[in-house]
Design an enzyme around this catalytic site. Structure first.
Site, PDB file in Angstrom:
ATOM      1  N   SER A  74      34.471  47.502  31.682  1.00  0.00           N
ATOM      2  CA  SER A  74      34.812  46.400  32.800  1.00  0.00           C
ATOM      3  C   SER A  74      36.151  46.588  33.063  1.00  0.00           C
ATOM      4  O   SER A  74      36.583  47.045  32.147  1.00  0.00           O
ATOM      5  CB  SER A  74      35.088  44.337  31.312  1.00  0.00           C
ATOM      6  OG  SER A  74      35.269  43.914  31.893  1.00  0.00           O
ATOM      7  N   ASP A  75      36.399  45.860  33.452  1.00  0.00           N
ATOM      8  CA  ASP A  75      37.761  46.238  34.349  1.00  0.00           C
ATOM      9  C   ASP A  75      38.851  44.570  34.527  1.00  0.00           C
ATOM     10  O   ASP A  75      37.692  43.744  35.416  1.00  0.00           O
ATOM     11  CB  ASP A  75      38.827  46.675  35.062  1.00  0.00           C
ATOM     12  CG  ASP A  75      39.919  47.000  35.481  1.00  0.00           C
ATOM     13  OD1 ASP A  75      40.557  47.841  34.242  1.00  0.00           O
ATOM     14  OD2 ASP A  75      40.553  46.350  36.372  1.00  0.00           O
TER      15      ASP A  75
END
Length: 204
Positions: A74-75
């Site tokens: 995730s970012d």
């Protein structure tokens, strides 16, 4: 639990304590392994493209070392108009961010990738999504912004405010389909991906 007798390992490709806490809510056993990546945006890359590329790159980097696992990457990229807002790192930069954002709307792009190392076709190994959250900050004076930062010290948070803590007092309203996306891991999107990968949450 997976219906098979040997469920795959679940790995969170992150060193973030916030993401570990969120994933822990699902009650699934998992490991956290931080990928070693350069997270600098590419020239001309849009914020959603940056977030999606990095979410996939994080998951793929860990999956390469741990085949047959389910890996979560995730970012998050925060944007104000065309300006990307990153993690401030210190008090002065955090105060400058909050001063810039007060009374205005910031868009948080939280990208998610679930990499299934069991996939027969590597091209189909990744599920990807970008969950947007629109946050309008209150128009507060410098003294309040400074006092908040000294209490919570959110210097490792993009946007310099912890919405899961006292930072919620800086926010006028939030628009999102997934309330956990703002903290850094969209659980509604993730549970859908995990279900499609065969994970069961209630023992059925």
């Amino acid at each position: 639990m997976l219906p098979s007798s040997t469920p795959p390992r679940l790995i969170l490709a992150s060193s973030s304590a916030y993401r570990r806490e969120l994933l822990g809510r699902l009650g699934l056993p998992f490991e956290a392994i931080a990928p070693d990546l350069d997270e600098t945006p590419l020239p001309g890359e849009t914020p959603p493209a940056t977030a999606l590329r990095l979410a996939r790159a994080k998951a793929e980097a860990v999956a390469t070392l741990h085949p047959d696992a389910l890996v979560i990457g995730s970012d998050q990229v925060a944007t104000l108009d065309d300006l990307q807002i990153g993690k401030p790192g210190d008090h002065a930069r955090a105060l400058a961010q909050l001063q810039l954002m007060r009374g205005r709307e910031v868009v948080f792009h939280t990208a998610l990738c679930l990499w299934d190392g069991r996939a027969a076709n590597p091209a189909a190994a990744a599920q990807l999504d970008n969950v947007q959250v629109r946050v309008r900050f209150r128009d507060l004076p410098d003294a309040e912004l400074d006092a908040y930062l000294r209490i919570e010290q959110p210097y490792d948070c993009a946007g310099s405010a912890k919405n899961e803590g006292l930072g919620i007092a800086l926010i006028d309203h939030i628009h999102s389909l997934d309330p956990t996306a703002l903290t850094g891991l969209p659980l509604i999107a993730l549970t859908g991906m995990l279900r499609r990968a065969g994970v069961r949450f209630f023992g059925t």
